[in-house]
Design a protein around this motif. Sequence first.
Motif, PDB file in Angstrom:
ATOM      1  N   HIS A   1       0.816  -1.218   0.000  1.00 13.66           N
ATOM      2  CA  HIS A   1       0.000   0.000   0.000  1.00 13.66           C
ATOM      3  C   HIS A   1       0.851   1.270   0.000  1.00 13.66           C
ATOM      4  O   HIS A   1       0.316   2.374  -0.039  1.00 13.66           O
ATOM      5  CB  HIS A   1      -0.937   0.002   1.211  1.00 13.66           C
ATOM      6  CG  HIS A   1      -1.920  -1.119   1.195  1.00 13.66           C
ATOM      7  ND1 HIS A   1      -3.073  -1.106   0.429  1.00 13.66           N
ATOM      8  CD2 HIS A   1      -1.909  -2.330   1.827  1.00 13.66           C
ATOM      9  CE1 HIS A   1      -3.738  -2.237   0.595  1.00 13.66           C
ATOM     10  NE2 HIS A   1      -3.055  -3.004   1.433  1.00 13.66           N
ATOM     11  N   LYS A   2       2.166   1.128   0.085  1.00 14.44           N
ATOM     12  CA  LYS A   2       3.092   2.262   0.053  1.00 14.44           C
ATOM     13  C   LYS A   2       2.776   3.273   1.163  1.00 14.44           C
ATOM     14  O   LYS A   2       2.809   4.482   0.951  1.00 14.44           O
ATOM     15  CB  LYS A   2       3.068   2.936  -1.318  1.00 14.44           C
ATOM     16  CG  LYS A   2       3.492   2.005  -2.455  1.00 14.44           C
ATOM     17  CD  LYS A   2       3.490   2.701  -3.803  1.00 14.44           C
ATOM     18  CE  LYS A   2       3.930   1.746  -4.893  1.00 14.44           C
ATOM     19  NZ  LYS A   2       3.920   2.393  -6.243  1.00 14.44           N
ATOM     20  N   ILE A   3       2.453   2.752   2.339  1.00  9.14           N
ATOM     21  CA  ILE A   3       2.198   3.584   3.507  1.00  9.14           C
ATOM     22  C   ILE A   3       3.376   3.417   4.468  1.00  9.14           C
ATOM     23  O   ILE A   3       3.725   2.298   4.826  1.00  9.14           O
ATOM     24  CB  ILE A   3       0.894   3.163   4.212  1.00  9.14           C
ATOM     25  CG1 ILE A   3      -0.293   3.322   3.267  1.00  9.14           C
ATOM     26  CG2 ILE A   3       0.684   3.985   5.480  1.00  9.14           C
ATOM     27  CD1 ILE A   3      -1.585   2.715   3.811  1.00  9.14           C
ATOM     28  N   ARG A   4       3.981   4.530   4.857  1.00 12.61           N
ATOM     29  CA  ARG A   4       5.083   4.463   5.812  1.00 12.61           C
ATOM     30  C   ARG A   4       4.515   4.415   7.225  1.00 12.61           C
ATOM     31  O   ARG A   4       3.768   5.286   7.631  1.00 12.61           O
ATOM     32  CB  ARG A   4       5.999   5.677   5.658  1.00 12.61           C
ATOM     33  CG  ARG A   4       6.764   5.684   4.333  1.00 12.61           C
ATOM     34  CD  ARG A   4       7.532   6.968   4.135  1.00 12.61           C
ATOM     35  NE  ARG A   4       6.614   8.099   4.126  1.00 12.61           N
ATOM     36  CZ  ARG A   4       6.642   9.092   5.004  1.00 12.61           C
ATOM     37  NH1 ARG A   4       7.544   9.097   5.974  1.00 12.61           N
ATOM     38  NH2 ARG A   4       5.787  10.080   4.921  1.00 12.61           N
TER      39      ARG A   4
ATOM     40  N   ARG B   1      -6.756 -12.725   8.475  1.00 13.74           N
ATOM     41  CA  ARG B   1      -7.029 -11.349   8.901  1.00 13.74           C
ATOM     42  C   ARG B   1      -6.462 -10.333   7.918  1.00 13.74           C
ATOM     43  O   ARG B   1      -7.045  -9.276   7.708  1.00 13.74           O
ATOM     44  CB  ARG B   1      -6.431 -11.102  10.292  1.00 13.74           C
ATOM     45  CG  ARG B   1      -7.044 -11.931  11.408  1.00 13.74           C
ATOM     46  CD  ARG B   1      -6.490 -11.484  12.760  1.00 13.74           C
ATOM     47  NE  ARG B   1      -7.021 -12.282  13.872  1.00 13.74           N
ATOM     48  CZ  ARG B   1      -6.279 -13.022  14.673  1.00 13.74           C
ATOM     49  NH1 ARG B   1      -4.952 -13.078  14.496  1.00 13.74           N
ATOM     50  NH2 ARG B   1      -6.836 -13.707  15.659  1.00 13.74           N
ATOM     51  N   ALA B   2      -5.324 -10.659   7.330  1.00 15.89           N
ATOM     52  CA  ALA B   2      -4.628  -9.705   6.456  1.00 15.89           C
ATOM     53  C   ALA B   2      -5.490  -9.311   5.256  1.00 15.89           C
ATOM     54  O   ALA B   2      -5.438  -8.164   4.798  1.00 15.89           O
ATOM     55  CB  ALA B   2      -3.302 -10.302   5.980  1.00 15.89           C
ATOM     56  N   LYS B   3      -6.289 -10.232   4.738  1.00 18.71           N
ATOM     57  CA  LYS B   3      -7.118  -9.911   3.572  1.00 18.71           C
ATOM     58  C   LYS B   3      -8.103  -8.788   3.886  1.00 18.71           C
ATOM     59  O   LYS B   3      -8.383  -7.944   3.035  1.00 18.71           O
ATOM     60  CB  LYS B   3      -7.867 -11.152   3.066  1.00 18.71           C
ATOM     61  CG  LYS B   3      -8.835 -11.762   4.058  1.00 18.71           C
ATOM     62  CD  LYS B   3      -9.644 -12.919   3.438  1.00 18.71           C
ATOM     63  CE  LYS B   3     -10.718 -12.406   2.519  1.00 18.71           C
ATOM     64  NZ  LYS B   3     -11.618 -13.484   2.032  1.00 18.71           N
ATOM     65  N   TYR B   4      -8.608  -8.739   5.116  1.00 15.61           N
ATOM     66  CA  TYR B   4      -9.558  -7.697   5.485  1.00 15.61           C
ATOM     67  C   TYR B   4      -8.860  -6.370   5.763  1.00 15.61           C
ATOM     68  O   TYR B   4      -9.416  -5.303   5.484  1.00 15.61           O
ATOM     69  CB  TYR B   4     -10.372  -8.145   6.703  1.00 15.61           C
ATOM     70  CG  TYR B   4     -11.309  -9.277   6.378  1.00 15.61           C
ATOM     71  CD1 TYR B   4     -12.521  -9.039   5.735  1.00 15.61           C
ATOM     72  CD2 TYR B   4     -10.979 -10.590   6.696  1.00 15.61           C
ATOM     73  CE1 TYR B   4     -13.380 -10.085   5.418  1.00 15.61           C
ATOM     74  CE2 TYR B   4     -11.829 -11.645   6.377  1.00 15.61           C
ATOM     75  CZ  TYR B   4     -13.030 -11.377   5.743  1.00 15.61           C
ATOM     76  OH  TYR B   4     -13.884 -12.411   5.424  1.00 15.61           O
ATOM     77  N   LEU B   5      -7.648  -6.435   6.289  1.00 16.28           N
ATOM     78  CA  LEU B   5      -6.864  -5.215   6.436  1.00 16.28           C
ATOM     79  C   LEU B   5      -6.539  -4.630   5.068  1.00 16.28           C
ATOM     80  O   LEU B   5      -6.627  -3.413   4.856  1.00 16.28           O
ATOM     81  CB  LEU B   5      -5.579  -5.505   7.212  1.00 16.28           C
ATOM     82  CG  LEU B   5      -4.623  -4.321   7.379  1.00 16.28           C
ATOM     83  CD1 LEU B   5      -5.275  -3.181   8.148  1.00 16.28           C
ATOM     84  CD2 LEU B   5      -3.340  -4.780   8.082  1.00 16.28           C
ATOM     85  N   ASP B   6      -6.189  -5.488   4.114  1.00 17.61           N
ATOM     86  CA  ASP B   6      -5.944  -5.032   2.745  1.00 17.61           C
ATOM     87  C   ASP B   6      -7.169  -4.320   2.176  1.00 17.61           C
ATOM     88  O   ASP B   6      -7.055  -3.263   1.540  1.00 17.61           O
ATOM     89  CB  ASP B   6      -5.588  -6.213   1.837  1.00 17.61           C
ATOM     90  CG  ASP B   6      -4.154  -6.679   2.010  1.00 17.61           C
ATOM     91  OD1 ASP B   6      -3.334  -5.885   2.487  1.00 17.61           O
ATOM     92  OD2 ASP B   6      -3.864  -7.831   1.659  1.00 17.61           O
TER      93      ASP B   6
END
Length: 210
Positions: free
Chosen positions: A1-4, A175-180
């Motif tokens: 997501h290119k979020i620092r 869980r990661a799929k929902y965070l994405d």
Amino acid sequence: HKIRATVALNSTVCQHYPAIVSEGKRGGWEFMGHGTTNSRSLRGLSREAERQVIEETLDTIASAVGTKPQGWLSPGLTENLHTLGLLAEAGISYVCDWCNDDEPYPMTVGNKTIHSIPYTVELNDLGSYLNFHISPAQFRQNIVDQFEVLYQEGATRGKVMAIALHPFLSGQPFRAKYLDQALDYLRKFDKVWWATGGEIVDWYRSHCSR
């Protein structure tokens, strides 16, 4: 997501898992002090004992990262009456222990000022999954709902939204799929500043000094 991200870093990680620090540096992330380990609370420490913990944490991180942390998150959000003063004396400019506002604010300790930068226990995966027992889908919806309200309010007054993540929880595939999905949704909006804690406090001090 290119979020620092802004990493709440236990200083012992620098010694035992240097690859994590290296990857964070490569991504341009910010590192803030988070004590030596999460098993070592600040609660009840004497002034001198706590000073030593703070100095040890900051010196270890500075040696590994190359720059001294600007921010601090106490292990377990624990503080003593002298904690803010010790952090300010150590050169810390912001603290994330005070989860009581959606905007930064200054606190005067002695002749120094330290700022509170919004953190969260509601959008924190640790409490959400282990204490409140919500589903990953509900965590995604909570992130979206929080964002939509603050985005609307932010049209007239800037707001800070934190999402607190622990990789051993949110990094699990189910869980990661929902965070994405949540981050994909947030990234569609304009006029959102994906800032680190240090960038937020620097902006606030430049534009909202009192």
